[in-house]
Design a protein around this motif. Structure first.
Motif, PDB file in Angstrom:
ATOM      1  N   ALA A   6       0.827  -1.210   0.000  1.00  0.00           N
ATOM      2  CA  ALA A   6       0.000   0.000   0.000  1.00  0.00           C
ATOM      3  C   ALA A   6       0.862   1.261   0.000  1.00  0.00           C
ATOM      4  CB  ALA A   6      -0.938  -0.014   1.201  1.00  0.00           C
ATOM      5  N   TRP A   7       1.952   1.228   0.792  1.00  0.00           N
ATOM      6  CA  TRP A   7       2.866   2.373   0.792  1.00  0.00           C
ATOM      7  C   TRP A   7       3.486   2.558  -0.592  1.00  0.00           C
ATOM      8  CZ3 TRP A   7       3.081   6.312   3.716  1.00  0.00           C
ATOM      9  CH2 TRP A   7       2.810   6.231   5.078  1.00  0.00           C
ATOM     10  N   ARG A   8       3.835   1.468  -1.218  1.00  0.00           N
ATOM     11  CA  ARG A   8       4.455   1.554  -2.547  1.00  0.00           C
ATOM     12  C   ARG A   8       3.491   2.180  -3.552  1.00  0.00           C
ATOM     13  NH1 ARG A   8       9.073  -0.672  -4.407  1.00  0.00           N
ATOM     14  NH2 ARG A   8       9.298  -0.892  -6.664  1.00  0.00           N
ATOM     15  N   ARG A   9       2.232   1.775  -3.485  1.00  0.00           N
ATOM     16  CA  ARG A   9       1.228   2.359  -4.391  1.00  0.00           C
ATOM     17  C   ARG A   9       1.057   3.853  -4.115  1.00  0.00           C
ATOM     18  NH1 ARG A   9      -3.251  -2.500  -3.754  1.00  0.00           N
ATOM     19  NH2 ARG A   9      -2.307  -3.955  -5.271  1.00  0.00           N
ATOM     20  N   THR A  10       1.059   4.229  -2.839  1.00  0.00           N
ATOM     21  CA  THR A  10       0.898   5.637  -2.476  1.00  0.00           C
ATOM     22  C   THR A  10       2.069   6.468  -2.987  1.00  0.00           C
ATOM     23  OG1 THR A  10      -0.337   5.056  -0.493  1.00  0.00           O
ATOM     24  CG2 THR A  10       0.657   7.250  -0.557  1.00  0.00           C
ATOM     25  N   TRP A  11       3.294   5.975  -2.712  1.00  0.00           N
ATOM     26  CA  TRP A  11       4.462   6.719  -3.165  1.00  0.00           C
ATOM     27  C   TRP A  11       4.538   6.768  -4.681  1.00  0.00           C
ATOM     28  CZ3 TRP A  11       5.177   9.644   0.408  1.00  0.00           C
ATOM     29  CH2 TRP A  11       5.503   9.288   1.701  1.00  0.00           C
ATOM     30  N   PHE A  12       4.050   5.744  -5.345  1.00  0.00           N
ATOM     31  CA  PHE A  12       4.041   5.752  -6.814  1.00  0.00           C
ATOM     32  C   PHE A  12       3.152   6.877  -7.336  1.00  0.00           C
ATOM     33  CE2 PHE A  12       2.013   4.518 -10.812  1.00  0.00           C
ATOM     34  CZ  PHE A  12       3.132   4.415 -11.623  1.00  0.00           C
ATOM     35  N   GLN A  13       1.973   7.029  -6.735  1.00  0.00           N
ATOM     36  CA  GLN A  13       1.071   8.095  -7.169  1.00  0.00           C
ATOM     37  C   GLN A  13       1.668   9.473  -6.899  1.00  0.00           C
ATOM     38  OE1 GLN A  13      -1.772   7.731  -8.933  1.00  0.00           O
ATOM     39  NE2 GLN A  13      -1.335   5.529  -8.967  1.00  0.00           N
ATOM     40  N   VAL A  14       2.277   9.628  -5.721  1.00  0.00           N
ATOM     41  CA  VAL A  14       2.908  10.915  -5.396  1.00  0.00           C
ATOM     42  C   VAL A  14       4.025  11.213  -6.387  1.00  0.00           C
ATOM     43  CG1 VAL A  14       4.298  12.142  -3.671  1.00  0.00           C
ATOM     44  CG2 VAL A  14       2.307  10.808  -2.945  1.00  0.00           C
ATOM     45  N   HIS A  15       4.883  10.235  -6.612  1.00  0.00           N
ATOM     46  CA  HIS A  15       6.021  10.416  -7.516  1.00  0.00           C
ATOM     47  C   HIS A  15       5.549  10.697  -8.943  1.00  0.00           C
ATOM     48  CE1 HIS A  15      10.234   9.809  -8.680  1.00  0.00           C
ATOM     49  NE2 HIS A  15       9.789   9.165  -9.741  1.00  0.00           N
ATOM     50  N   ILE A 165      10.753  15.644  -2.334  1.00  0.00           N
ATOM     51  CA  ILE A 165       9.806  14.538  -2.151  1.00  0.00           C
ATOM     52  C   ILE A 165       9.946  13.530  -3.282  1.00  0.00           C
ATOM     53  CG2 ILE A 165       7.352  13.940  -2.000  1.00  0.00           C
ATOM     54  CD1 ILE A 165       6.882  16.747  -0.839  1.00  0.00           C
ATOM     55  N   SER A 166      10.114  14.028  -4.509  1.00  0.00           N
ATOM     56  CA  SER A 166      10.255  13.147  -5.662  1.00  0.00           C
ATOM     57  C   SER A 166      11.517  12.301  -5.552  1.00  0.00           C
ATOM     58  CB  SER A 166      10.280  13.974  -6.951  1.00  0.00           C
ATOM     59  OG  SER A 166      10.346  13.151  -8.089  1.00  0.00           O
ATOM     60  N   SER A 167      12.607  12.873  -5.044  1.00  0.00           N
ATOM     61  CA  SER A 167      13.848  12.116  -4.875  1.00  0.00           C
ATOM     62  C   SER A 167      13.648  10.966  -3.895  1.00  0.00           C
ATOM     63  CB  SER A 167      14.965  13.037  -4.373  1.00  0.00           C
ATOM     64  OG  SER A 167      15.214  14.070  -5.282  1.00  0.00           O
ATOM     65  N   PHE A 168      12.973  11.254  -2.775  1.00  0.00           N
ATOM     66  CA  PHE A 168      12.744  10.226  -1.757  1.00  0.00           C
ATOM     67  C   PHE A 168      11.829   9.123  -2.284  1.00  0.00           C
ATOM     68  CE2 PHE A 168       9.837   8.706   1.574  1.00  0.00           C
ATOM     69  CZ  PHE A 168      10.747   8.022   2.364  1.00  0.00           C
ATOM     70  N   THR A 169      10.712   9.519  -2.893  1.00  0.00           N
ATOM     71  CA  THR A 169       9.770   8.515  -3.388  1.00  0.00           C
ATOM     72  C   THR A 169      10.358   7.730  -4.555  1.00  0.00           C
ATOM     73  OG1 THR A 169       8.736  10.203  -4.811  1.00  0.00           O
ATOM     74  CG2 THR A 169       7.743   9.818  -2.643  1.00  0.00           C
ATOM     75  N   GLY A 170      11.158   8.381  -5.392  1.00  0.00           N
ATOM     76  CA  GLY A 170      11.789   7.673  -6.498  1.00  0.00           C
ATOM     77  C   GLY A 170      12.752   6.609  -6.017  1.00  0.00           C
ATOM     78  N   LEU A 171      13.523   6.926  -4.970  1.00  0.00           N
ATOM     79  CA  LEU A 171      14.447   5.929  -4.428  1.00  0.00           C
ATOM     80  C   LEU A 171      13.682   4.764  -3.801  1.00  0.00           C
ATOM     81  CD1 LEU A 171      17.440   5.372  -4.063  1.00  0.00           C
ATOM     82  CD2 LEU A 171      17.331   6.538  -1.845  1.00  0.00           C
ATOM     83  N   TRP A 172      12.555   5.061  -3.156  1.00  0.00           N
ATOM     84  CA  TRP A 172      11.711   4.009  -2.580  1.00  0.00           C
ATOM     85  C   TRP A 172      11.213   3.066  -3.680  1.00  0.00           C
ATOM     86  CZ3 TRP A 172       9.370   3.795   2.574  1.00  0.00           C
ATOM     87  CH2 TRP A 172       8.401   2.789   2.698  1.00  0.00           C
ATOM     88  N   LEU A 173      10.748   3.672  -4.791  1.00  0.00           N
ATOM     89  CA  LEU A 173      10.216   2.864  -5.887  1.00  0.00           C
ATOM     90  C   LEU A 173      11.317   2.121  -6.641  1.00  0.00           C
ATOM     91  CD1 LEU A 173       7.644   5.475  -7.207  1.00  0.00           C
ATOM     92  CD2 LEU A 173       7.113   3.369  -5.975  1.00  0.00           C
ATOM     93  N   TRP A 174      12.526   2.674  -6.643  1.00  0.00           N
ATOM     94  CA  TRP A 174      13.639   1.996  -7.315  1.00  0.00           C
ATOM     95  C   TRP A 174      14.026   0.713  -6.583  1.00  0.00           C
ATOM     96  CZ3 TRP A 174      18.260   0.813  -5.001  1.00  0.00           C
ATOM     97  CH2 TRP A 174      19.255   0.305  -5.831  1.00  0.00           C
TER      98      TRP A 174
END
Length: 379
Positions: A6-15, A165-174
């Motif tokens: 769920a966190w991954r989906r959320t961060w994906f939408q934000v990113h 924020i994009s840098s943080f979420t992008g690293l999470w998704l990577w």
């Protein structure tokens, strides 16, 4: 409580939406920042006549002032003389006769100045140009305020916050969902080249982009970040209004007398001398020093008393943030990193839009197939 998926989906939408909404602004902002890492070489390339000097020997500052006056319009007032750091021209900045009236209107953007470029050994006028004209000045305005005086600086600051924020979420998704994190460094994580570019470029630029976004936001919102770091807010006159104040027409001291008095307070290679203005009766003499900061001395035009000038802005932290952001005095390694930190986000913006557009296509195809299956089932 949300699970990992769920966190991954959320961060994906934000990113995703940060990238899509800001893509059209991120590309010019990042490319202009990358170019400005090498602003002097770029200016030399764009304006070779300014740098066509015959040597490095210097004359007395008054000689440059006299030569510049002959090339200026009647009523223009000398504002500053800047000496070259290396092989380059002496630059005399002059304010137009109407500068005092313009200063009180609160107009955004840098103040109007006429720049006279002079040959150091001879004082010959090389070029006379408007400071706010030309490629490098355009790039500065684009990077600092999107060429929108007043509100543009705030917009750029919020873009910096979004990019953090994009840098943080992008690293999470990577980060690979299965296996060791080294799996994420593989080239072929996806069948499409643009997606692989997005993954790999995003990983390598994540930390530099976060640092550049943080320092850019700090420059845009100095009071907020200064308070967070424990730095007191700057007191006294508004520095932007002070910069637009008209230089006085006939100061009591000569530049040479001012330099002599300033030399009793500070030592170093002379960098610039700024004239007193209608809002401040002090000359400002800047000397080169260790690092990029150097030292400055204030000299009262009426009494000739010289005192060390206080540090500008919010102390050393604010100066450090600016140096980190633009690479001044930080060495070629960091300058190369921030140059790439300007190019790669532009690549990420383009590849991100391509990935989103492709996803729209296959989602539409999937929806069409599902509708067809439902139609067959009813039949």
């Amino acid at each position: 409580m949300m699970n990992k998926l769920a966190w991954r989906r959320t961060w994906f939408q934000v990113h995703k939406w940060i990238g899509l909404i800001l893509a059209i602004l991120i590309v010019p902002l990042c490319l202009s920042g990358a170019a400005l890492v090498w602003d002097e070489p770029l200016d030399r390339l764009a304006n070779p006549a300014r740098y066509a000097v015959s040597g490095d020997r210097l004359l007395a500052p008054s000689a440059y002032v006299a030569a510049a006056r002959a090339a200026l319009k009647p009523g223009d007032r000398i504002a500053q003389v800047t000496l070259p750091d290396g092989h380059g021209p002496v630059v005399v900045a002059a304010a137009p006769a109407a500068a005092g009236k313009a200063a009180g209107k609160g107009r955004g953007g840098p103040p109007s100045r006429t720049m006279v470029y002079l040959d150091p050994p001879t004082g010959k006028v090389l070029v006379v140009a408007d400071r706010n004209a030309g490629l490098v000045r355009f790039l500065h305005g684009l990077h600092g305020s999107l060429q929108l005086p007043g509100v543009g600086r705030t917009i750029v600051g919020w873009i910096g916050v979004a990019m953090m924020i994009s840098s943080f979420t992008g690293l999470w998704l990577w980060w690979p969902t299965v296996g060791a994190w080294l799996r994420g460094l593989r080239w072929r994580r996806h069948r499409n080249t643009d997606t692989n570019l997005h993954y790999l470029a995003g990983f390598w630029v994540a930390l530099p982009l976060f640092v550049l976004s943080l320092t850019g936001a700090w420059i845009s919102f100095p009071a907020f970040f200064g308070a967070l770091s424990g730095q007191s807010a700057q007191r006294g006159p508004d520095p932007r209004a002070a910069a637009r104040a008209a230089p006085i027409a006939a100061p009591a001291l000569t530049p040479e007398a001012v330099i002599a008095r300033a030399g009793s307070v500070a030592r170093g290679e002379l960098r610039s001398i700024s004239w007193p203005t209608e809002t401040s009766a002090d000359w400002t003499v800047a000397f080169a020093g260790d690092g990029a900061a150097g030292s400055s001395v204030k000299v009262a035009d009426d009494s000739g008393v010289a005192v060390a000038a206080p540090a500008r802005g919010q102390g050393g932290i604010a100066r450090l943030m600016r140096r980190i952001h633009d690479g001044t005095g930080m060495g070629p390694v960091w300058q190369t990193i921030i140059f790439l930190g300007g190019l790669l986000p532009a690549l990420l913006a383009v590849t991100g839009v391509i990935m989103w557009w492709r996803a729209r296509g296959w989602k539409a195809e999937l929806a069409a197939k599902q509708r067809a299956k439902r139609g067959l089932a009813r039949g």
